[in-house]
Design a protein around this motif. Structure first.
Motif, short mmCIF file in Angstrom:
data_model
loop_
_atom_site.label_atom_id
_atom_site.label_comp_id
_atom_site.label_asym_id
_atom_site.label_seq_id
_atom_site.Cartn_x
_atom_site.Cartn_y
_atom_site.Cartn_z
N THR A 99 3.94 -1.83 15.20
CA THR A 99 3.22 -2.80 14.39
C THR A 99 3.34 -4.21 14.94
N ARG B 70 1.44 -2.75 4.63
CA ARG B 70 0.80 -4.03 4.32
C ARG B 70 1.59 -4.78 3.26
N ARG C 219 -7.70 6.09 8.58
CA ARG C 219 -6.46 5.92 7.82
C ARG C 219 -6.64 5.03 6.60
N ASP D 91 0.86 -1.16 0.00
CA ASP D 91 0.00 0.00 0.00
C ASP D 91 0.90 1.23 0.00
N HIS E 89 8.03 2.35 14.25
CA HIS E 89 8.55 3.44 13.44
C HIS E 89 7.80 4.70 13.80
N ARG F 45 -6.03 -7.65 12.57
CA ARG F 45 -4.60 -7.74 12.86
C ARG F 45 -4.36 -7.43 14.33
N ASP G 287 5.09 -3.48 7.64
CA ASP G 287 3.78 -3.85 8.17
C ASP G 287 2.76 -2.76 7.89
N SER G 288 3.17 -1.52 8.14
CA SER G 288 2.27 -0.40 7.91
C SER G 288 1.90 -0.28 6.45
#
Lengths: 642, 203
Positions: B24, A211, B108, A148, B9, B159, A208-209
């Motif tokens: 995450t 995806r 988001r 993404d 992060h 998740r 991860d962020s």
């Protein structure tokens, strides 16, 4: 255009275009992107080390031009190799005569994002306005991966644009991005690039962020690799590919070469008819058409050589070859990185030597620099082609294959083996040192794009043409003068034309030089005319061909081709016997295989090793090797053919 | 000293003094960070480096003291956040946590997608592990959009909370948890300045 970026790293300068540096690992499609953005040509390839020099160009955007610099591909900004030194120096403005770039465009291969992010972390930590271009996104998705872009952009804190660099899609987005360079953000918080554990935490979190789903290794790729990387089958395929490679050079190029030859023959006639006789006619006929033209007829072979190299490279086969060679190279004490340099040297030793910049160990590097010039470069190709055509009849066949092609393959094999042995010797003596880890990328197999191939072929072909038009032309002209003067009009007054030509040449300046060194090369079977060619070839190897063309034309202006074959010793114990016998030809080929006859290579060696010591060693060992091996070759061939 | 490995992060917020550390690797809530910060975080607040701490599901926000510079403080703050996270045992998400999480995820990840198609999605209520949403605008009555949005919403929520469910309810429910208008607007390459929803943020 004025820049007013948000960060402290921003350099606002009026009156000059914004400088953007392209930063990325090898194989990310960075150079492709650069070429498309700037329209300039920089070599792109599938294996590391191609982009050894950085190129600059101007990219037009909606809001003005931006100067883009393509930095060498690098895996890290930690200066572990001289290549990475260059990159860091450029980025921090430590590079002399250049200012630091205003902004960084980080190019990341989306199929290997984990590793790319490590470099990205270091780039962000530099605190300059930054943006990111993702390449190969189509391939990522095709292989079941995904990401993404919005999430990635948010996690990195900088703009991200996705492209398919190879085919130019997404390019407009990159242009637009470059147009907004003034508003690229500076990463407020530097990623933890100096702590491995924290860095990997950061990378995993960013992935991860975004995806990120990494691509499956493609089924086709792994099936093909199972064969091509197999210790036995892979090696056999490699040899077969190389063998066919040289077959093609002979069989496909021959008709084209004949056509070019016919054009020159025609011009020769035209010149003879219009210019009559005299010095001008002789200059045009022997120096220009016989000499320079004699080199130019090998253009089809040069073109084919580069065409096939670039196809193999862009398909992804070269990295496999490097992997296979890594095992063989290990015996020489070098690794696959050295193979890349060696492989580049089949085009020309100069880029080959420059490709060693990717090698982190300076000892390995010097060992490679010292042995790379033994690889058969394209300048040797015309010489081999000429000599092989004298040695092996065109009809001779080895099963279904051309014997001439097999002989050429043998010469390349000889060069390759010699460079391995020499590297081994250097590593075992002057340059003893432990090995460093080597990692090689296996890019997925890709269909080459015509555009990429054209560019990869055009650059060296143009350089060959330029070489023919400059150094070869000049040296040939100088030689023509040296061969034809003093004119000796009084002595030749009573001779017929052919006799007069021979007499003038024998008593010319060049003749004197050739005769002066004749005793040195006598054991190899070279006569003074071959020696003229040999001396002249130190300017550029191809000059040997143009000189032999001139010599032959001087002997028999009617049929220079036959004249070369019928050249006889003019004096000494073999007087009257032909010069170009198999032992002489073999000795000549071996001499050309091993002798250091290239000023550019020496200059590059001097620059890359920063001393005259290594070029001097190279000249010395290569001459001894060339002379010794040529003598052995001469004796063996003489014994076999007697 | 070795730092424990925590995947995180930083993401800069609209206010440059506020940094959200996205964790995450962790799916639990850190709302308690302001009340009981780890020793290192507490020290940073005591020393005046940080003036605010806030937490949510999978993130911790730190607010820098006025005049401070992330350039100097970032490494220390990162370590302190890491220590805090490593020293906190994961706990089950509460209903409040899920509501916070759902709002963040909606804003988001889901709303931009809906907005791009001219639709809107909003949270009606959160009960147990079930998030009820209402679809308006172009999405209303479009079966394709519905399943796409619902799927995306639910996948992202799961998740953090594997039992999370997203169900659609009638659009007229009065208990909407999110302000209107979140969904509109085009997706841009630079989304972070628009992220204002810092649920649970205590400054």
């Amino acid at each position: 255009m004025s820049c007013h970026g948000p960060g402290e790293g921003d350099v606002a300068t009026l009156g000059r275009t914004t400088e953007v540096a392209l930063l990325g690992s090898p194989n990310t499609g960075k150079s492709s992107l650069f070429n498309r953005l700037t329209g300039l040509s920089a070599a792109t390839g599938n294996y590391p080390g191609v982009t050894v020099t950085r190129s600059r160009g101007t990219a037009r955007t909606s809001s003005g031009s931006v100067t883009v610099t393509d930095l060498p591909g690098t895996y890290s900004l930690e200066p572990a190799s001289p290549d990475e030194d260059v990159v860091l120096d450029h980025l921090t403005g430590r590079q002399e005569s250049e200012t630091a770039p205003d902004a960084l465009l980080v190019v990341m291969d989306s199929t290997t994002l984990y590793r790319s992010l490590a470099l990205c972390a270091e780039a962000l930590a530099l605190g300059r306005p930054t943006a990111v271009v993702l390449t190969m996104v189509d391939e990522l998705r095709a292989r079941g991966g995904d990401l993404d872009v919005t999430g990635l952009s948010r996690a990195l804190g900088v703009p991200v644009v996705e492209t398919v660099a190879h085919r130019g899609r997404g390019l407009e987005d990159v242009r637009e991005l470059l147009g907004e360079v003034a508003s690229w953000p500076v990463a407020l918080i530097a990623p933890p690039h100096d702590d491995a554990a924290q860095l990997s935490g950061w990378i995993r979190s960013v992935l991860d962020s975004a995806r990120y789903r990494s691509p499956r290794s493609s089924v086709a790729t792994s099936r093909i690799d199972a064969v091509l990387l197999h210790p036995v089958w892979g090696a056999l395929v490699f040899l077969a590919v190389m063998f066919c490679f040289f077959q093609v050079i002979f069989t496909v190029a021959a008709p084209i070469q004949d056509a070019i030859q016919a054009v020159f023959d025609h011009w020769g006639e035209v010149a003879a008819n219009t210019l009559g006789s005299g010095f001008l006619a002789d200059f045009v006929g022997t120096a220009l058409i016989g000499g320079v033209g004699g080199v130019l007829v090998f253009l089809p072979q040069i073109l084919l050589l580069y065409l096939m190299i670039s196809v193999l490279e862009s398909v992804g086969y070269m990295s496999r070859a490097a992997f296979l060679m890594d095992r063989i190279m290990a015996r020489s004490g070098l690794d696959g990185r050295a193979f890349v340099a060696m492989l580049s040297s089949t085009a020309c030793a100069v880029p080959g030597i420059m490709a060693t910049r990717t090698m982190p160990s300076s000892r390995d590097r010097i060992a490679t620099i010292m042995s790379a010039p033994l690889m058969t470069c394209s300048a040797r190709l015309p010489v081999y082609l000429l000599l092989i055509s004298l040695l092996v009849p065109a009809e001779a066949r080895l099963g279904p294959f051309s014997m001439q092609g097999a002989a050429l393959f043998g010469m390349y094999l000889l060069g390759g083996l010699a460079s391995l042995v020499v590297a081994r010797v250097f590593k075992a003596t002057l340059l003893r040192h432990g090995a460093l880890p080597f990692y090689l990328e296996m890019p997925p197999y890709r269909l080459p794009t015509p555009r990429g191939i054209l560019r990869a072929v055009w650059t060296p072909v143009w350089m060959f043409l330029r070489k023919v038009g400059t150094i070869i032309l000049v040296v040939t002209a100088v030689l023509w003068v040296l061969i034809n003067f003093p004119a000796r009009e009084a002595e030749t007054a009573h001779m017929d034309e052919a006799q007069a030509q021979s007499y003038v040449m024998e008593n010319s300046f060049a003749g004197a030089a050739g005769k002066a060194v004749e005793p040195v090369f006598e054991p190899l079977g070279f006569d003074w005319r071959v020696d003229i060619g040999l001396i002249a070839s130190f300017a550029a190897r191809e000059v040997f061909v143009s000189t032999m063309g001139q010599v032959a034309a001087a002997e028999d202006p009617e049929d220079p081709g036959a004249a070369l074959q019928q050249l006889t010793y003019t004096h000494g114990p073999h007087q009257g016997e032909p010069v170009f016998t198999p032992p002489t030809i073999v000795a000549l080929m071996i001499f050309f295989a091993f002798a250091m006859q290239c000023v550019s290579t020496l200059a590059t060696m001097r620059r890359e090793t920063n001393s005259w010591k290594w070029p001097a060693i190279a000249v010395a060992y290569m001459f001894v090797l060339a002379y010794g091996a040529a003598w052995i070759g001469h004796e063996i061939t003489a014994a076999v053919t007697r | 000293m070795t730092t424990p490995v925590v995947s995180l992060h930083p993401e800069v917020q609209a206010d440059p003094d506020v940094v959200r550390w996205v964790l995450t690797g962790r799916t639990d809530s850190f709302t308690e960070v302001a009340r009981s910060p780890g020793a290192a975080l507490a020290a940073l607040v005591r020393d005046g480096v940080l003036v605010g701490l806030a937490g949510g599901v999978g993130w911790i926000e730190t607010t820098l003291a006025p005049g401070g510079s992330w350039r100097d403080a970032a490494a220390t703050v990162r370590r302190a956040v890491t220590d805090h996270v490593a020293g906190t045992a994961p706990r089950e998400l509460t209903e409040d946590d899920l509501r916070d999480l759902a709002e963040t995820v909606l804003e988001r990840d889901v709303a931009p997608l809906a907005g791009a198609h001219g639709g809107r999605i909003r949270i009606v209520r959160v009960a147990g592990h079930t998030v009820s949403v209402a679809l308006d605008g172009a999405c209303h009555g479009c079966p394709a959009a519905r399943s796409t949005l619902q799927d995306r919403f639910q996948t992202t929520l799961r998740r953090h909370d594997p039992r999370a469910m997203v169900v659609e309810t009638a659009g007229s429910a009065a208990t909407a948890a999110t302000a209107d208008g979140v969904g509109a607007g085009a997706v841009s390459w630079l989304p972070f300045p628009r992220l204002r929803g810092r649920a649970g943020s205590r400054r």
